[in-house]
Design an enzyme around this catalytic site. Structure first.
Site, PDB file in Angstrom:
ATOM      1  CG  ASP A 112      -0.164  -0.038   2.522  1.00 24.76           C
ATOM      2  OD1 ASP A 112       0.428   0.991   2.882  1.00 24.76           O
ATOM      3  OD2 ASP A 112      -0.130  -1.098   3.182  1.00 24.76           O
ATOM      4  CG  HIS A 150       8.063  -8.592  -0.107  1.00 22.90           C
ATOM      5  ND1 HIS A 150       7.630  -9.233   1.033  1.00 22.90           N
ATOM      6  CD2 HIS A 150       9.329  -9.023  -0.308  1.00 22.90           C
ATOM      7  CE1 HIS A 150       8.597 -10.000   1.498  1.00 22.90           C
ATOM      8  NE2 HIS A 150       9.631  -9.888   0.692  1.00 22.90           N
ATOM      9  N   GLY A 412      -1.716  34.880  21.251  1.00 23.05           N
ATOM     10  CA  GLY A 412      -0.790  34.018  20.517  1.00 23.05           C
ATOM     11  C   GLY A 412      -0.085  33.039  21.429  1.00 23.05           C
TER      12      GLY A 412
END
Length: 491
Positions: A112, A150, A412
């Site tokens: 994948d 593989h 912030g």
């Protein structure tokens, strides 16, 4: 006989820090992302052959039987791979955590693209090596190489799957270069094997090549495996039958034998009881790999209660101390603070015969001139998340600004504190400097075990950071001590 998590954190963490760490991902890593395991994947093929997949221990043989039955035609099994690996993928936190580690080398037996996608999400340039011929071309400015030993779902006909494929693997020129690179990496890097299990059809092949590759030069590697548990052999609420108890003892014995066998290859097993522990371990490795990187959050319109002279002296000497302690500074040029920290860091760097400003000093002034306030807020949030993700510690000084002619808390810094918590960084608030930093100090002291687990000795150093009479030198020493303690913590 087993390795501790502390050993993994220390040894593999050092490998990450030095650029000599590598990951080997097995099928289990993708199984957690929604893919079927090999037993599930081949169950339909086994049924066609008149076999019960639950009774089969050699899954490679099942794949080979299928190809034999089709007179060497593997079209059906290739289509099965494509369908399974292209339609069942879903994002998993472990892939993103791996992508956040400072890895330049990843090996995998998976087909994948989940790892590649995770690295791309982390804004890293990926060079996927699928065949030996891919080794001839190097992607420019690549950050990480993913060796797919593989094969890949994009080339199912070339995937290593059957017994014939495995037997031919080491004897073909096409794979010979692959194995040479693997041998080199196994000798020179510290590997972490993730996603391998007792019934993984790839494990024996990988270990066999590892045995040949090391040539007696056993570098220390790690493998994470789940220890068999009796509850896996028993229905909830039932008393285990003698057969179930025997099965559990058999699995436990096999597990112990596997651990000893792995030691022959220099692979030390870290035992876990639940797969969720892998996520926790990756989070800790990510945090520990950044322990030399200090993000300084500070802003000051007013310098009360310490006064401008003391705050500026503290900030400047802090920058020097960070560099002298062989740490790296990350700063976003906070109002009244950032400039002095940077000057101190530069003074320390330019006094050294060898200096690498690009590695030791990361300066990120906040971008301006946005089309709208909403656009600025969104961009600055992403900017903060990116900066803090690269740090192990977040150091907070002051935290105020002028708004509508009134001194208010710096929103912030509040946002940076929340990001620090979300990313599980170590906070170092200088409560003595007042404002937002003082509030952060109160929260950290009230929840010390959350922010510094298993480190109660940090408390006395944090107390110094809230003592107005201690002075700059003692504050800096307390900061240094906290950084050292976190680095030494075995938890």
């Amino acid at each position: 006989m087993s390795a501790s998590k502390a050993d993994l954190y220390q040894t593999f963490g050092q490998g990450l820090e030095s650029g000599r760490a590598a990951l080997f991902a097995g099928a289990g890593l993708s199984a957690g992302a929604g893919f079927m395991n090999w037993r599930e994947l081949l169950s339909g093929i086994a049924n066609q052959l008149g076999l019960d997949i639950e009774l089969e221990s050699d899954l490679l043989a099942v794949a080979q039987y299928h190809v034999n039955d089709r007179m060497g035609n593997r079209t059906e099994i290739d289509e099965l791979i494509v369908k399974a690996f292209k339609t069942r993928a879903k994002r998993h936190p472990n892939h993103d955590l791996i992508a956040d580690l400072d890895l330049s080398t990843v090996w995998t037996t998976n087909y994948d693209h989940l790892l590649e996608q995770a690295f791309e999400r982390a804004h890293k340039v990926v060079d996927a090596i699928i065949e030996s011929k891919d080794l001839r071309i190097t992607s420019p400015r690549r950050d990480v190489v993913v060796y797919k030993m593989h094969g890949d779902v994009s080339r199912p006909g070339d995937a290593v799957l059957t017994k014939d494929d495995y037997i031919a693997y080491a004897s073909t020129r096409e794979r010979e270069l692959f194995l040479s690179v693997l041998r080199s990496d196994l000798v020179s890097k510290t590997f972490l094997f993730l996603g391998f299990s007792f019934d993984d059809p790839n494990i024996e092949f990988v270990l066999g090549n590892l045995h040949l590759a090391l040539l007696g030069q056993n570098k220390k590697h790690f493998c994470v495996m789940r220890k068999p548990q009796q509850m896996h052999f028993t229905k909830a609420g039932d008393t285990p039958t003698p057969e179930e108890v025997a099965n559990f003892r058999y699995a436990l014995r096999k597990f112990d034998l596997r651990k000893v066998d792995l030691l022959r290859y220099g692979v030390h097993t870290v035992e876990i009881l639940d797969f969720n522990e892998i996520t926790e371990m990756l989070q800790e490795l990510k945090r520990r790999s950044r322990l030399n990187d200090i993000f300084v959050s500070g802003s000051a319109h007013t310098y009360d209660p310490l006064g401008q002279t003391v705050v500026e002296q503290l900030a400047r000497q802090l920058g020097t101390k960070i560099i002298e302690q062989e740490c790296n500074l990350i700063s976003g040029f906070g109002l009244g603070i950032g400039g002095n920290v940077i000057i101190g860091a530069l003074e320390a760097l330019y006094s050294q015969p060898r200096r690498d400003l690009s590695k030791r000093l990361t300066l990120r002034p906040f971008p301006q001139n946005f089309n709208s306030n909403e656009e600025r807020i969104e961009m600055w949030s992403k900017y903060r998340i990116d900066m803090i993700s690269k740090a192990g510690f977040c150091l907070f000084i002051c935290g105020n600004k002028l708004k509508n002619e009134e001194v208010v808390e710096a929103d912030g810094m509040i946002e940076e504190w929340n990001i620090c918590k979300d990313q599980k960084k170590y906070p170092i608030p200088l409560g003595v400097s007042g404002h937002v930093a003082s509030k952060i100090h109160e929260e950290v002291m009230a929840n010390l075990e959350v922010y510094y687990p298993a480190m109660p000795q940090v408390s006395k150093h944090l107390e110094i950071l809230n003592d107005a009479h201690a002075g700059v030198d003692k504050w800096l020493d307390a900061i240094s001590s906290i950084i050292k303690l976190a680095g030494q913590n075995p938890a």
